[in-house]
Design a protein around this motif. Structure first.
Motif, mmCIF file in Angstrom:
data_model
loop_
_atom_site.group_PDB
_atom_site.id
_atom_site.type_symbol
_atom_site.label_atom_id
_atom_site.label_comp_id
_atom_site.label_asym_id
_atom_site.label_seq_id
_atom_site.Cartn_x
_atom_site.Cartn_y
_atom_site.Cartn_z
ATOM 1 N N LEU A 17 0.833 -1.199 0.000
ATOM 2 C CA LEU A 17 0.000 0.000 0.000
ATOM 3 C C LEU A 17 0.871 1.254 0.000
ATOM 4 O O LEU A 17 0.644 2.188 -0.780
ATOM 5 C CB LEU A 17 -0.929 -0.020 1.211
ATOM 6 C CG LEU A 17 -2.002 1.056 1.258
ATOM 7 C CD1 LEU A 17 -3.024 0.856 0.140
ATOM 8 C CD2 LEU A 17 -2.706 1.028 2.609
ATOM 9 N N TYR A 22 -0.970 -1.023 -6.173
ATOM 10 C CA TYR A 22 -2.400 -1.312 -6.091
ATOM 11 C C TYR A 22 -2.803 -2.507 -6.957
ATOM 12 O O TYR A 22 -3.644 -3.306 -6.545
ATOM 13 C CB TYR A 22 -3.215 -0.081 -6.465
ATOM 14 C CG TYR A 22 -2.812 1.150 -5.690
ATOM 15 C CD1 TYR A 22 -2.730 1.124 -4.294
ATOM 16 C CD2 TYR A 22 -2.492 2.330 -6.330
ATOM 17 C CE1 TYR A 22 -2.346 2.241 -3.575
ATOM 18 C CE2 TYR A 22 -2.118 3.455 -5.627
ATOM 19 C CZ TYR A 22 -2.040 3.405 -4.249
ATOM 20 O OH TYR A 22 -1.660 4.514 -3.540
ATOM 21 N N GLU A 26 -4.491 -5.918 -5.602
ATOM 22 C CA GLU A 26 -5.706 -6.506 -6.162
ATOM 23 C C GLU A 26 -5.486 -7.987 -6.462
ATOM 24 O O GLU A 26 -6.340 -8.827 -6.162
ATOM 25 C CB GLU A 26 -6.121 -5.771 -7.433
ATOM 26 C CG GLU A 26 -7.368 -6.351 -8.066
ATOM 27 C CD GLU A 26 -7.795 -5.617 -9.326
ATOM 28 O OE1 GLU A 26 -8.294 -6.307 -10.237
ATOM 29 O OE2 GLU A 26 -7.643 -4.395 -9.408
ATOM 30 N N THR A 29 -5.208 -10.025 -3.120
ATOM 31 C CA THR A 29 -6.491 -10.176 -2.426
ATOM 32 C C THR A 29 -7.568 -10.776 -3.328
ATOM 33 O O THR A 29 -8.705 -10.945 -2.886
ATOM 34 C CB THR A 29 -6.984 -8.820 -1.898
ATOM 35 O OG1 THR A 29 -7.215 -7.944 -2.998
ATOM 36 C CG2 THR A 29 -5.992 -8.213 -0.932
ATOM 37 N N LEU A 34 -12.067 -5.050 -2.818
ATOM 38 C CA LEU A 34 -11.657 -3.805 -3.458
ATOM 39 C C LEU A 34 -10.797 -4.078 -4.679
ATOM 40 O O LEU A 34 -9.909 -4.933 -4.644
ATOM 41 C CB LEU A 34 -10.869 -2.930 -2.483
ATOM 42 C CG LEU A 34 -11.591 -2.456 -1.226
ATOM 43 C CD1 LEU A 34 -10.611 -1.742 -0.289
ATOM 44 C CD2 LEU A 34 -12.747 -1.542 -1.577
ATOM 45 N N GLU A 38 -10.191 1.126 -6.745
ATOM 46 C CA GLU A 38 -10.842 1.517 -5.487
ATOM 47 C C GLU A 38 -9.823 1.748 -4.371
ATOM 48 O O GLU A 38 -9.979 2.671 -3.561
ATOM 49 C CB GLU A 38 -11.867 0.459 -5.071
ATOM 50 C CG GLU A 38 -13.063 0.397 -5.994
ATOM 51 C CD GLU A 38 -13.933 -0.830 -5.760
ATOM 52 O OE1 GLU A 38 -15.158 -0.710 -5.952
ATOM 53 O OE2 GLU A 38 -13.393 -1.908 -5.413
ATOM 54 N N ILE A 39 -8.771 0.936 -4.349
ATOM 55 C CA ILE A 39 -7.720 1.115 -3.355
ATOM 56 C C ILE A 39 -7.009 2.451 -3.600
ATOM 57 O O ILE A 39 -6.821 3.245 -2.678
ATOM 58 C CB ILE A 39 -6.708 -0.050 -3.396
ATOM 59 C CG1 ILE A 39 -7.388 -1.379 -3.056
ATOM 60 C CG2 ILE A 39 -5.528 0.218 -2.456
ATOM 61 C CD1 ILE A 39 -6.558 -2.612 -3.399
ATOM 62 N N LEU A 94 -6.116 1.282 8.055
ATOM 63 C CA LEU A 94 -6.349 0.248 7.049
ATOM 64 C C LEU A 94 -7.124 -0.868 7.715
ATOM 65 O O LEU A 94 -6.665 -1.456 8.696
ATOM 66 C CB LEU A 94 -5.023 -0.291 6.515
ATOM 67 C CG LEU A 94 -5.124 -1.489 5.578
ATOM 68 C CD1 LEU A 94 -5.846 -1.109 4.286
ATOM 69 C CD2 LEU A 94 -3.746 -2.056 5.280
ATOM 70 N N LEU A 110 -9.040 -6.760 1.865
ATOM 71 C CA LEU A 110 -9.013 -5.351 2.281
ATOM 72 C C LEU A 110 -10.431 -4.852 2.490
ATOM 73 O O LEU A 110 -11.291 -5.067 1.650
ATOM 74 C CB LEU A 110 -8.321 -4.500 1.225
ATOM 75 C CG LEU A 110 -6.846 -4.788 0.954
ATOM 76 C CD1 LEU A 110 -6.319 -3.837 -0.096
ATOM 77 C CD2 LEU A 110 -6.038 -4.666 2.226
ATOM 78 N N GLY A 112 -10.800 -1.457 3.518
ATOM 79 C CA GLY A 112 -10.724 -0.062 3.126
ATOM 80 C C GLY A 112 -9.757 0.751 3.946
ATOM 81 O O GLY A 112 -9.188 0.277 4.927
#
Length: 116
Positions: A17, A22, A26, A29, A34, A38-39, A94, A110, A112
């Motif tokens: 992060l 990002y 993605e 995860t 997310l 979106e992250i 986080l 995640l 958010g």
């Protein structure tokens, strides 16, 4: 207290992060909650530059146990405080869930980036 393997998973995610990885987050995860866009938007929305937290931030890292569908899985919700160049320890958090899906194999979801 969160098991060491769970702490290591949190450490990896926070590092990604902070580095702005990002797309990789993605992938890691599996975009369960997310997407990369979106992250990135969540980080941009707060207008601060994330930096790596000190090692002490990962010591005594707690988590709240959450129920899982599989009885043999362990899972924990973690709210990890983020650090920024502007504030040091900031009010950004986080939210993530780490789960041991097989012996020694952990996944991450995640939830958010949040501010009060």
């Amino acid at each position: 207290m969160l098991p060491e393997e769970g702490v290591n998973a949190v450490r990896v995610v926070v590092g990604m992060l902070v580095r702005g990885e990002y797309e990789e987050l993605e992938t890691l995860t599996e975009a369960r909650r997310l997407t990369a866009a979106e992250i990135a938007a969540a980080v941009r929305r707060h207008g601060r530059d994330l930096i790596s937290p000190p090692d002490e931030a990962f010591r005594e890292l707690g988590g709240v146990a959450v129920p899982r569908e599989q009885a043999d899985e362990r899972a924990f919700h973690v709210d990890f405080p983020l650090w920024t160049a502007q504030d040091g320890l900031s009010d950004l958090t986080l939210g993530l869930t780490v789960a041991e899906v097989m012996d020694g194999v952990w996944t991450v979801e995640l939830d958010g980036v949040h501010a009060p």
